[in-house]
Design a protein around this motif. Structure first.
Motif, PDB file in Angstrom:
ATOM      1  N   GLN A 182       0.810  -1.221   0.000  1.00 33.45           N
ATOM      2  CA  GLN A 182       0.000   0.000   0.000  1.00 33.45           C
ATOM      3  C   GLN A 182       0.838   1.264   0.000  1.00 33.45           C
ATOM      4  OE1 GLN A 182      -2.786  -0.215   3.226  1.00 33.45           O
ATOM      5  NE2 GLN A 182      -3.823  -2.022   2.412  1.00 33.45           N
ATOM      6  N   LYS A 183       2.004   1.216   0.604  1.00 31.58           N
ATOM      7  CA  LYS A 183       2.840   2.412   0.708  1.00 31.58           C
ATOM      8  C   LYS A 183       3.840   2.528  -0.440  1.00 31.58           C
ATOM      9  CE  LYS A 183       2.442   2.549   5.739  1.00 31.58           C
ATOM     10  NZ  LYS A 183       3.154   2.501   7.034  1.00 31.58           N
ATOM     11  N   SER A 184       3.698   1.675  -1.437  1.00 29.99           N
ATOM     12  CA  SER A 184       4.613   1.712  -2.590  1.00 29.99           C
ATOM     13  C   SER A 184       3.839   1.554  -3.892  1.00 29.99           C
ATOM     14  CB  SER A 184       5.656   0.599  -2.468  1.00 29.99           C
ATOM     15  OG  SER A 184       6.393   0.723  -1.285  1.00 29.99           O
ATOM     16  N   VAL A 185       2.746   2.275  -4.004  1.00 32.15           N
ATOM     17  CA  VAL A 185       1.916   2.199  -5.198  1.00 32.15           C
ATOM     18  C   VAL A 185       2.666   2.811  -6.388  1.00 32.15           C
ATOM     19  CG1 VAL A 185      -0.245   2.929  -6.262  1.00 32.15           C
ATOM     20  CG2 VAL A 185      -0.204   2.260  -3.864  1.00 32.15           C
ATOM     21  N   PRO A 186       2.638   2.175  -7.562  1.00 33.90           N
ATOM     22  CA  PRO A 186       3.347   2.723  -8.727  1.00 33.90           C
ATOM     23  C   PRO A 186       2.818   4.096  -9.125  1.00 33.90           C
ATOM     24  CG  PRO A 186       2.692   0.445  -9.109  1.00 33.90           C
ATOM     25  CD  PRO A 186       2.014   0.881  -7.846  1.00 33.90           C
ATOM     26  N   THR A 187       3.736   4.954  -9.548  1.00 37.50           N
ATOM     27  CA  THR A 187       3.347   6.281 -10.017  1.00 37.50           C
ATOM     28  C   THR A 187       2.955   6.259 -11.485  1.00 37.50           C
ATOM     29  OG1 THR A 187       5.638   6.800 -10.527  1.00 37.50           O
ATOM     30  CG2 THR A 187       4.850   7.448  -8.361  1.00 37.50           C
ATOM     31  N   ASN A 188       3.514   5.318 -12.260  1.00 34.98           N
ATOM     32  CA  ASN A 188       3.217   5.213 -13.687  1.00 34.98           C
ATOM     33  C   ASN A 188       3.220   3.751 -14.126  1.00 34.98           C
ATOM     34  OD1 ASN A 188       4.594   8.086 -13.491  1.00 34.98           O
ATOM     35  ND2 ASN A 188       3.410   8.067 -15.383  1.00 34.98           N
ATOM     36  N   ILE A 189       2.413   3.462 -15.159  1.00 37.16           N
ATOM     37  CA  ILE A 189       2.382   2.136 -15.759  1.00 37.16           C
ATOM     38  C   ILE A 189       2.701   2.284 -17.239  1.00 37.16           C
ATOM     39  CG2 ILE A 189       0.957   0.134 -16.315  1.00 37.16           C
ATOM     40  CD1 ILE A 189      -0.657   0.652 -13.820  1.00 37.16           C
ATOM     41  N   GLN A 391       8.172  16.969  -8.347  1.00 36.82           N
ATOM     42  CA  GLN A 391       8.260  15.539  -8.532  1.00 36.82           C
ATOM     43  C   GLN A 391       7.331  14.794  -7.593  1.00 36.82           C
ATOM     44  OE1 GLN A 391       9.975  13.962 -10.783  1.00 36.82           O
ATOM     45  NE2 GLN A 391      10.667  15.879 -11.644  1.00 36.82           N
ATOM     46  N   PRO A 392       6.767  13.634  -8.040  1.00 36.22           N
ATOM     47  CA  PRO A 392       5.977  12.809  -7.134  1.00 36.22           C
ATOM     48  C   PRO A 392       6.873  12.238  -6.049  1.00 36.22           C
ATOM     49  CG  PRO A 392       6.381  11.670  -9.191  1.00 36.22           C
ATOM     50  CD  PRO A 392       6.836  13.079  -9.374  1.00 36.22           C
ATOM     51  N   THR A 393       6.368  12.159  -4.850  1.00 35.57           N
ATOM     52  CA  THR A 393       7.151  11.699  -3.719  1.00 35.57           C
ATOM     53  C   THR A 393       6.581  10.404  -3.164  1.00 35.57           C
ATOM     54  OG1 THR A 393       7.697  13.972  -3.139  1.00 35.57           O
ATOM     55  CG2 THR A 393       8.020  12.314  -1.427  1.00 35.57           C
ATOM     56  N   LEU A 394       7.444   9.421  -2.984  1.00 35.18           N
ATOM     57  CA  LEU A 394       7.044   8.169  -2.357  1.00 35.18           C
ATOM     58  C   LEU A 394       8.056   7.827  -1.284  1.00 35.18           C
ATOM     59  CD1 LEU A 394       5.997   5.802  -5.266  1.00 35.18           C
ATOM     60  CD2 LEU A 394       4.532   6.884  -3.605  1.00 35.18           C
ATOM     61  N   LYS A 395       7.606   7.682  -0.049  1.00 36.17           N
ATOM     62  CA  LYS A 395       8.495   7.170   0.973  1.00 36.17           C
ATOM     63  C   LYS A 395       8.746   5.714   0.631  1.00 36.17           C
ATOM     64  CE  LYS A 395       6.906  10.333   4.539  1.00 36.17           C
ATOM     65  NZ  LYS A 395       6.283  10.464   5.864  1.00 36.17           N
ATOM     66  N   PHE A 396      10.014   5.321   0.642  1.00 39.12           N
ATOM     67  CA  PHE A 396      10.306   4.005   0.095  1.00 39.12           C
ATOM     68  C   PHE A 396      10.928   3.051   1.111  1.00 39.12           C
ATOM     69  CE2 PHE A 396      13.427   1.322  -2.253  1.00 39.12           C
ATOM     70  CZ  PHE A 396      12.498   0.437  -2.738  1.00 39.12           C
ATOM     71  N   ALA A 397      12.068   3.412   1.668  1.00 35.14           N
ATOM     72  CA  ALA A 397      12.879   2.427   2.378  1.00 35.14           C
ATOM     73  C   ALA A 397      12.200   1.775   3.567  1.00 35.14           C
ATOM     74  CB  ALA A 397      14.185   3.071   2.830  1.00 35.14           C
ATOM     75  N   GLU A 398      12.068   2.534   4.656  1.00 33.08           N
ATOM     76  CA  GLU A 398      11.604   1.915   5.882  1.00 33.08           C
ATOM     77  C   GLU A 398      10.130   1.556   5.846  1.00 33.08           C
ATOM     78  OE1 GLU A 398      12.738   4.887   5.522  1.00 33.08           O
ATOM     79  OE2 GLU A 398      11.237   6.343   6.166  1.00 33.08           O
ATOM     80  N   GLU A 399       9.387   2.051   4.850  1.00 35.61           N
ATOM     81  CA  GLU A 399       7.946   1.804   4.835  1.00 35.61           C
ATOM     82  C   GLU A 399       7.537   0.656   3.931  1.00 35.61           C
ATOM     83  OE1 GLU A 399       5.903   5.369   3.963  1.00 35.61           O
ATOM     84  OE2 GLU A 399       6.325   6.279   5.897  1.00 35.61           O
ATOM     85  N   VAL A 400       8.457   0.115   3.130  1.00 40.48           N
ATOM     86  CA  VAL A 400       8.107  -0.997   2.261  1.00 40.48           C
ATOM     87  C   VAL A 400       7.995  -2.268   3.073  1.00 40.48           C
ATOM     88  CG1 VAL A 400       8.887  -2.434   0.358  1.00 40.48           C
ATOM     89  CG2 VAL A 400       9.182   0.025   0.247  1.00 40.48           C
ATOM     90  N   GLU A 401       6.870  -2.939   2.968  1.00 39.17           N
ATOM     91  CA  GLU A 401       6.649  -4.180   3.682  1.00 39.17           C
ATOM     92  C   GLU A 401       6.202  -5.243   2.706  1.00 39.17           C
ATOM     93  OE1 GLU A 401       3.808  -3.511   6.717  1.00 39.17           O
ATOM     94  OE2 GLU A 401       4.817  -1.751   7.514  1.00 39.17           O
ATOM     95  N   PRO A 402       6.544  -6.522   2.961  1.00 38.67           N
ATOM     96  CA  PRO A 402       6.075  -7.590   2.081  1.00 38.67           C
ATOM     97  C   PRO A 402       4.558  -7.573   1.985  1.00 38.67           C
ATOM     98  CG  PRO A 402       7.757  -8.390   3.593  1.00 38.67           C
ATOM     99  CD  PRO A 402       7.397  -7.005   4.042  1.00 38.67           C
ATOM    100  N   ALA A 403       4.036  -7.863   0.791  1.00 36.41           N
ATOM    101  CA  ALA A 403       2.596  -7.813   0.583  1.00 36.41           C
ATOM    102  C   ALA A 403       1.866  -8.858   1.407  1.00 36.41           C
ATOM    103  CB  ALA A 403       2.287  -8.020  -0.903  1.00 36.41           C
ATOM    104  N   VAL A 404       2.583  -9.901   1.854  1.00 35.04           N
ATOM    105  CA  VAL A 404       1.916 -10.961   2.607  1.00 35.04           C
ATOM    106  C   VAL A 404       1.720 -10.585   4.061  1.00 35.04           C
ATOM    107  CG1 VAL A 404       2.730 -12.803   1.125  1.00 35.04           C
ATOM    108  CG2 VAL A 404       4.156 -12.047   3.016  1.00 35.04           C
ATOM    109  N   LYS A 405       2.372  -9.483   4.488  1.00 37.63           N
ATOM    110  CA  LYS A 405       2.217  -9.040   5.866  1.00 37.63           C
ATOM    111  C   LYS A 405       1.104  -8.013   5.980  1.00 37.63           C
ATOM    112  CE  LYS A 405       7.004  -9.778   7.353  1.00 37.63           C
ATOM    113  NZ  LYS A 405       8.189  -9.144   7.978  1.00 37.63           N
ATOM    114  N   ALA A 406       0.417  -8.036   7.114  1.00 32.19           N
ATOM    115  CA  ALA A 406      -0.651  -7.069   7.340  1.00 32.19           C
ATOM    116  C   ALA A 406      -0.047  -5.705   7.607  1.00 32.19           C
ATOM    117  CB  ALA A 406      -1.515  -7.506   8.515  1.00 32.19           C
TER     118      ALA A 406
END
Length: 477
Positions: A182-189, A391-406
């Motif tokens: 949820q915290k790493s949604v793509p900005t472009n496809i 520029q679009p901003t996405l917090k990336f490092a510490e907030e990325v969690e595996p999708a299988v985790k709640a």
């Protein structure tokens, strides 16, 4: 934009790859690549997501691997953008034409922006199951005279523009986005073939006319370029994995053993096809088969791919591409011995192999392997060449969690505290400057309204959308 990180993920049927880098105008493809990695795909079939949980695991592992590496080298910028590809039958491409009266006035950047915006809005107005991913200009003309050069500052009565609209099917787009944390949604496809074309084709090839045929595991994607513009793109749900499965069925062996035979023997010449081959399988058993039978199985499927390539090129020719297009083969399936000769025989067009150049620690072969991810990152850099604060901003490092985790809920108290810290205190000295900006904004608004009234109700669609001509055929397979 130098402080932005671009994370590009190429989701394939067989393999998924990630490339992380920063903008670097002085380097090939405008990128400084800091990290790249790949892993076997899960949950993908013929270029589309069929199991979001499985794909989510792959995406999370790629993101975390990139994050771990960049953190260890202390090269991760604070801002990140994530891009991903869509393939298979998840997208369509169609032509749209728009016209705009000039009344003798010169063409400005504002004019071009206005006509492109109208094309997007007009296309979106009648889409039901699709969303516009990208709209790119194929050509401009002024007063029915095609322009081969920049139309800026040229005057006339009517500006006409032909656009290629790439539309993603909402169901497929939703599946891709739903596979990301949820915290790493793509900005472009982006579409796979057009992204790879930026890396795999030279500027001269894209200018003179070339069709990139990317033979992947589950799909074969075709992107046709002419005058340095994407003219047509399509993806068919047949790839090298299909050939492997055909061999497995024909010889009554496993897909793994069939893959070894395909890569080890492949298509052979007429004389060699008369031979009998013996292959020792990992199980210890030996398989004896005729070259003629193997040739028959492989050629039948490659010729089917060639037929789709021929049809796609004919459609591109109808749209204004030259009849002497060249074909450039890319992807793992293109490594199959003799595939280039079959494609050339069916299309009667010069066929070659794509030849990307090396970049950084990646040699030319590795660049070809990561072409999709590199291409997407490069396109994003080109499209977002704007000041840092925009520029679009996405917090990336510490907030990325595996999708299988709640996802862990945030403490309301901490959220409120963070909100207070982020809120900038009012500065009395800035009031006059703010009032000045408000007055300028109001003036610009009035100017825009006057400009819009200038051509209101004069715009009329003179072209219509072309549906994907092979959708029904693909869906029936």
């Amino acid at each position: 934009m130098e402080n932005n990180m671009i994370i590009a993920i190429d989701l394939g049927t067989s393999h998924s790859r990630v490339v992380a880098g920063t903008p670097a105008p002085d380097k090939p493809y405008g990128l400084n690549i800091l990290f790249y990695a790949d892993m076997n795909s899960q949950g993908m079939r013929r270029g589309a997501v069929y199991n979001k949980d499985e794909v989510g695991k792959v995406v999370s592992n790629l993101l975390l691997a990139a994050d771990k590496k960049l953190n260890s080298t202390k090269k991760r910028p604070a801002k990140s953008a994530i891009v991903v590809n869509i393939g298979g039958t998840g997208f369509t491409s169609s032509i749209l034409k728009k016209s705009l009266p000039l009344y003798g006035q010169p063409v400005t950047t504002r004019t071009l922006t206005a006509i492109e915006k109208m094309a997007q809005e007009d296309k979106q107005s009648y889409l039901i199951e699709e969303d516009i991913l990208h709209t790119s200009v194929i050509s401009y003309s002024i007063d029915n005279e095609p322009s081969t050069d920049d139309v800026l500052n040229r005057s006339g009565n009517t500006l006409e523009a032909k656009f290629l609209c790439i539309c993603g099917k909402k169901k497929n787009v939703s599946s891709i986005i739903g596979s990301f944390p949820q915290k790493s949604v793509p900005t472009n496809i982006y579409t796979s073939a057009s992204a790879k074309a930026l890396v795999s084709l030279s500027p001269a090839q894209r200018r003179n006319g070339v069709a990139l045929v990317d033979m992947g595991g589950g799909t074969t994607s075709i992107a046709v370029f002419y005058r340095d513009a994407l003219q047509y793109e399509i993806s068919v749900p047949i790839g090298s994995d299909t050939i492997t499965h055909d061999i497995a069925v024909g010889f009554e062996i496993s897909d793994a053993d069939a893959e070894r035979i395909k890569c080890g023997v492949g298509i052979v010449g007429e004389q060699e096809a008369k031979n009998t081959y013996m292959v020792k399988l990992p199980s210890g058993e030996s398989l004896e088969f005729s070259g003629a039978k193997l040739n028959f199985i492989i050629r039948a499927r490659v010729e089917e791919i060639g037929a789709y390539v021929y049809t796609a090129i004919q459609e591109a020719i109808k749209r204004g591409c030259p009849r002497d297009l060249k074909i450039a083969l890319a992807g793992g399936g293109a490594k199959l011995h003799g595939v280039d000769k079959i494609i050339q025989s069916q299309t009667e067009l010069e066929t070659m192999f794509a030849s990307p150049i090396g970049i950084g620690s990646l040699n030319a072969e590795e660049v070809g392997k990561y072409a999709g991810a590199i291409g997407m990152a490069s396109i994003w850099v080109r499209e977002n060449d704007v000041p840092q604060e925009e520029q679009p901003t996405l917090k990336f490092a510490e907030e990325v969690e595996p999708a299988v985790k709640a996802q862990q809920p945030q403490d309301p108290a901490e959220s409120a505290k963070a909100s207070e810290q982020d809120r900038a205190p009012e500065q009395p000295a800035a009031k006059q400057e703010t009032k000045k900006h408000e007055m300028e904004a109001e003036a610009n608004k009035k100017e825009g309204e006057a400009h819009n009234s200038w051509f209101k109700n004069t715009i009329k669609v003179i072209g219509k959308s072309f549906n994907n001509m092979m959708d029904d055929d693909f869906n029936s397979k």
